[in-house]
Structure formats: C-alpha cells, structure tokens
Design an enzyme around this catalytic site. Structure first.
Site, PDB file in Angstrom:
ATOM      1  N   ILE A   1      16.170   4.062   1.855  1.00 57.31           N
ATOM      2  CA  ILE A   1      15.206   4.362   0.788  1.00 57.31           C
ATOM      3  C   ILE A   1      14.218   5.415   1.305  1.00 57.31           C
ATOM      4  CG2 ILE A   1      13.546   3.340  -0.832  1.00 57.31           C
ATOM      5  CD1 ILE A   1      16.460   2.146  -0.974  1.00 57.31           C
TER       6      ILE A   1
ATOM      7  N   VAL B   1      -0.233 -10.079   7.468  1.00 58.60           N
ATOM      8  CA  VAL B   1       0.591 -11.214   7.048  1.00 58.60           C
ATOM      9  C   VAL B   1       1.376 -11.846   8.200  1.00 58.60           C
ATOM     10  CG1 VAL B   1       0.753 -10.642   4.592  1.00 58.60           C
ATOM     11  CG2 VAL B   1       2.428  -9.665   6.197  1.00 58.60           C
TER      12      VAL B   1
ATOM     13  N   SER C   1       0.823  -1.217   0.000  1.00 56.75           N
ATOM     14  CA  SER C   1       0.000   0.000   0.000  1.00 56.75           C
ATOM     15  C   SER C   1       0.853   1.261   0.000  1.00 56.75           C
ATOM     16  CB  SER C   1      -0.909   0.012   1.224  1.00 56.75           C
ATOM     17  OG  SER C   1      -0.165  -0.238   2.394  1.00 56.75           O
TER      18      SER C   1
ATOM     19  N   TYR D   1      15.313  -5.166  14.733  1.00 58.17           N
ATOM     20  CA  TYR D   1      15.085  -5.038  13.288  1.00 58.17           C
ATOM     21  C   TYR D   1      16.213  -5.744  12.519  1.00 58.17           C
ATOM     22  CZ  TYR D   1      14.448  -2.891   8.673  1.00 58.17           C
ATOM     23  OH  TYR D   1      14.267  -2.687   7.320  1.00 58.17           O
TER      24      TYR D   1
HETATM   25  P1  NAP Z   1       6.678   1.495   4.535  1.00 56.70           P
HETATM   26  O1  NAP Z   1       6.671   2.630   3.575  1.00 56.70           O
HETATM   27  O2  NAP Z   1       6.676   1.760   5.991  1.00 56.70           O
HETATM   28  O3  NAP Z   1       5.476   0.505   4.154  1.00 56.70           O
HETATM   29  C1  NAP Z   1       5.294  -0.651   4.895  1.00 56.70           C
HETATM   30  C2  NAP Z   1       4.252  -1.502   4.216  1.00 56.70           C
HETATM   31  O4  NAP Z   1       4.112  -2.733   4.960  1.00 56.70           O
HETATM   32  C3  NAP Z   1       2.886  -0.840   4.180  1.00 56.70           C
HETATM   33  O5  NAP Z   1       2.291  -1.124   2.933  1.00 56.70           O
HETATM   34  C4  NAP Z   1       2.126  -1.535   5.312  1.00 56.70           C
HETATM   35  O6  NAP Z   1       0.730  -1.651   5.072  1.00 56.70           O
HETATM   36  C5  NAP Z   1       2.732  -2.923   5.236  1.00 56.70           C
HETATM   37  N1  NAP Z   1       2.575  -3.714   6.459  1.00 56.70           N
HETATM   38  C6  NAP Z   1       3.111  -3.496   7.687  1.00 56.70           C
HETATM   39  N2  NAP Z   1       2.735  -4.458   8.549  1.00 56.70           N
HETATM   40  C7  NAP Z   1       1.945  -5.316   7.835  1.00 56.70           C
HETATM   41  C8  NAP Z   1       1.248  -6.509   8.156  1.00 56.70           C
HETATM   42  N3  NAP Z   1       1.304  -7.028   9.408  1.00 56.70           N
HETATM   43  N4  NAP Z   1       0.521  -7.115   7.194  1.00 56.70           N
HETATM   44  C9  NAP Z   1       0.461  -6.594   5.934  1.00 56.70           C
HETATM   45  N5  NAP Z   1       1.103  -5.475   5.577  1.00 56.70           N
HETATM   46  C10 NAP Z   1       1.834  -4.838   6.522  1.00 56.70           C
HETATM   47  O7  NAP Z   1       7.969   0.562   4.299  1.00 56.70           O
HETATM   48  P2  NAP Z   1       9.056   0.502   3.122  1.00 56.70           P
HETATM   49  O8  NAP Z   1      10.124   1.462   3.446  1.00 56.70           O
HETATM   50  O9  NAP Z   1       8.393   0.542   1.797  1.00 56.70           O
HETATM   51  O10 NAP Z   1       9.660  -0.950   3.417  1.00 56.70           O
HETATM   52  C11 NAP Z   1       9.277  -2.096   2.697  1.00 56.70           C
HETATM   53  C12 NAP Z   1      10.247  -3.216   3.055  1.00 56.70           C
HETATM   54  O11 NAP Z   1      11.581  -2.795   2.767  1.00 56.70           O
HETATM   55  C13 NAP Z   1      10.229  -3.564   4.543  1.00 56.70           C
HETATM   56  O12 NAP Z   1      10.381  -4.961   4.700  1.00 56.70           O
HETATM   57  C14 NAP Z   1      11.461  -2.845   5.076  1.00 56.70           C
HETATM   58  O13 NAP Z   1      11.979  -3.454   6.240  1.00 56.70           O
HETATM   59  C15 NAP Z   1      12.411  -2.957   3.907  1.00 56.70           C
HETATM   60  N6  NAP Z   1      13.464  -1.960   3.892  1.00 56.70           N
HETATM   61  C16 NAP Z   1      13.183  -0.626   3.844  1.00 56.70           C
HETATM   62  C17 NAP Z   1      14.227   0.287   3.859  1.00 56.70           C
HETATM   63  C18 NAP Z   1      13.995   1.767   3.824  1.00 56.70           C
HETATM   64  O14 NAP Z   1      14.978   2.520   3.987  1.00 56.70           O
HETATM   65  N7  NAP Z   1      12.779   2.244   3.626  1.00 56.70           N
HETATM   66  C19 NAP Z   1      15.554  -0.159   3.909  1.00 56.70           C
HETATM   67  C20 NAP Z   1      15.799  -1.515   3.955  1.00 56.70           C
HETATM   68  C21 NAP Z   1      14.749  -2.414   3.940  1.00 56.70           C
HETATM   69  P3  NAP Z   1      -0.374  -0.574   5.602  1.00 56.70           P
HETATM   70  O15 NAP Z   1       0.003   0.763   5.019  1.00 56.70           O
HETATM   71  O16 NAP Z   1      -1.663  -1.067   5.044  1.00 56.70           O
HETATM   72  O17 NAP Z   1      -0.302  -0.621   7.091  1.00 56.70           O
END
Ligand code: NAP
Length: 240
Positions: free
Chosen positions: A181, A57, A11, A148
């Site tokens: 990111i 999930v 989302s 984390y």
């Molecule tokens: P984000 O913008 O915070 O988005 C998180 C997403 O996960 C949202 O769509 C949220 O849904 C969903 N979510 C959280 N808990 C959930 C659950 N229990 N069931 C289903 N959906 C759930 O995160 P992002 O930065 O795009 O990160 C995506 C992935 O990349 C994550 O695994 C994160 O650890 C990894 N990552 C991110 C970074 C970074 O710098 N951003 C760096 C390294 C790795 P809702 O909006 O509906 O709640």
C-alpha cells in the site's frame, strides 16, 4: 444513536483514510495517534464527531486511559480497528532483542491491550466488531522482515482464536491483510523497488489507503454480520 469507532494509528496512511471514511459517514470517530497530532486535529475541525486521542498503544496504561476518554465522550465503542503498526527491514541475523520486542509490543501487544480494554463493554451489550490489520507478509513471510512477518502472523492467530471465544457474545473479529500500500511505511523504498512491487501485483498498481479503508468499512457494516475469524486479503492479487 450514532455508532462509535476507535481506530489506532490513525494519524497517517491506512488509519487516517479509515478515520476520514467513518467520520464522513457520520460515525463518532476516535482517532488515535502517537507523534503526529495535526491530521487528527484537522479532521476534528472538519467533522464535529471526531475525537483525537494521543496514546502509545504498546502501553497498557495508555490504552486504558485512551479507552476511558473515548467512553466518556461517546458512551460506547462499537468497532475497534487495530491498525497502529511499525515495520523494519533487517537481516534475520542482525535483529536485536530490542528490535524484536519493539515489533511485538507495537504490532501485537497493542492488539491484546486494545481488545481487552473494549471487550467488556461489547460483551455486556452482546454486540461489537473488531478489525485487526495484519499483512500479506503475516501469511506468506517476507525475507529481511522476519520479525514483522512473525508479528503479523501472531495477529492472525489472535484474530481466529478471539473470534471463536467471542462469537456467542455477538462479537465478530476479523483481519484485513493488505498487500503493498502506498503509505509512509513504504516511503523508504526507491522507485525501482516500488515499480518491481507494482509489476508483481496482478492488478498492476500499488494499493491505496482508501482500498483498505473500504474493506474495513464493509466489515463494520451489517452486511458483514455473519463474517468472523477471517483474514481478508486486499492486495490486488499480490502474494497470491
Ligand atoms: P504508516 O503510514 O507508517 O502509519 C503508521 C501509523 O501507526 C501512524 O499513524 C503512527 O502514528 C501509528 N503508530 C505507530 N506506532 C504507534 C504506537 N505505539 N501507538 C499509537 N500509534 C502508533 O503505516 P500504514 O502503512 O498506514 O500501516 C498501517 C497498518 O497497516 C500497520 O499495521 C501496517 O503493518 C499494516 N500494513 C501496511 C502495509 C503497507 O504496505 N503500507 C501492508 C500491509 C500491512 P504517529 O504518526 O502519530 O507516530
């Protein structure tokens, strides 16, 4: 027949950009969300091949229902992208049992549940791909993010082991490990911290969700058929 992808946590941020890219390229795209339905609904309006699907999930029964819904709509799942994740900054000595369990439920158990739900179909067809989203911190470790970092290291271990187990079934399992990111996950960081992170990144900028989506799209392609068990850093050189 079009290929089908199921993307968890799609989302916002990386998941949403990934869903956009696959939908644009004609994939049947199942867009999982937990609290934020609007972006998935908007994508479904824009592209006829998008299925928004609500599920937490970290819960096995909700993952099973979600997978059934996707199978009923699209008939099969060719690619699973385990992207849903949460982060938290806390001193190690302040992390509670609840903090630890929630981190591992969302970041690791979800991968366990989703892989178990999609694999029987992939094994029966002797084809399929799984891409798990880890993090640079899963490899390097981050201060004040021990739970984390540990959860993202667990995703790497799961990926490497599962790749070995499923190789002869024609299934690849890989990890993408993003650097910093520009998404909501880093929305709490002040400007000073963000510009310090940018300076620490050799390519001189934060990553975009599209940078990660492009790597996932590559791993989903035939060009990546001989790649499995890998952790691919998409980080602009950050943490290397
Ligand atoms: P984000 O913008 O915070 O988005 C998180 C997403 O996960 C949202 O769509 C949220 O849904 C969903 N979510 C959280 N808990 C959930 C659950 N229990 N069931 C289903 N959906 C759930 O995160 P992002 O930065 O795009 O990160 C995506 C992935 O990349 C994550 O695994 C994160 O650890 C990894 N990552 C991110 C970074 C970074 O710098 N951003 C760096 C390294 C790795 P809702 O909006 O509906 O709640």
């Amino acid at each position: 027949m079009n290929k089908t992808v199921l993307i968890t946590g799609a989302s916002r941020g990386i998941g949403y950009s990934t869903a956009q890219l696959f939908a644009l390229n004609g994939w049947n795209t199942a867009v999982n969300y937990l609290h934020t339905p609007e972006p998935a609904m908007a994508l479904a309006k824009q592209y006829g091949n998008v299925l928004p699907v609500q599920a937490d999930v970290s819960k096995r029964d909700e993952v099973e229902k979600m997978t059934e819904q996707v199978m009923q709509t699209f008939g099969k799942i060719d690619l699973l992208v385990n992207n849903a994740g949460i982060a938290q900054e806390k001193l190690f000595t302040d992390i509670t049992d609840d903090d630890w369990n929630q981190m591992f439920d969302v970041n690791v158990k979800s991968v366990f549940y989703c892989c178990q739900a999609v694999l029987p179909g992939m094994i029966a067809r002797k084809s399929g791909k799984i891409v798990n989203i880890s993090s640079v911190w899963g490899e390097k470790g981050a201060s004040c993010e021990v739970h984390y970092s540990a959860s993202k290291a667990a995703v790497i271990g799961l990926t490497k082991a599962l790749a070995k187990e499923e190789g002869l079934s024609g299934i690849t399992v890989n990890c993408v490990a993003p650097g910093v990111i520009d998404t909501d996950m880093n929305g709490h960081l002040d400007e000073e911290t963000l510009s310090a992170l940018q300076e620490e990144t050799p390519l001189g900028r934060l990553g975009t969700p599209q940078d990660i989506a492009q790597m996932i799209y590559f791993l989903a392609s035939d060009a990546a058929d001989f790649i499995t068990g890998q952790v691919i850093g998409v980080n602009g050189g950050f943490g290397e």
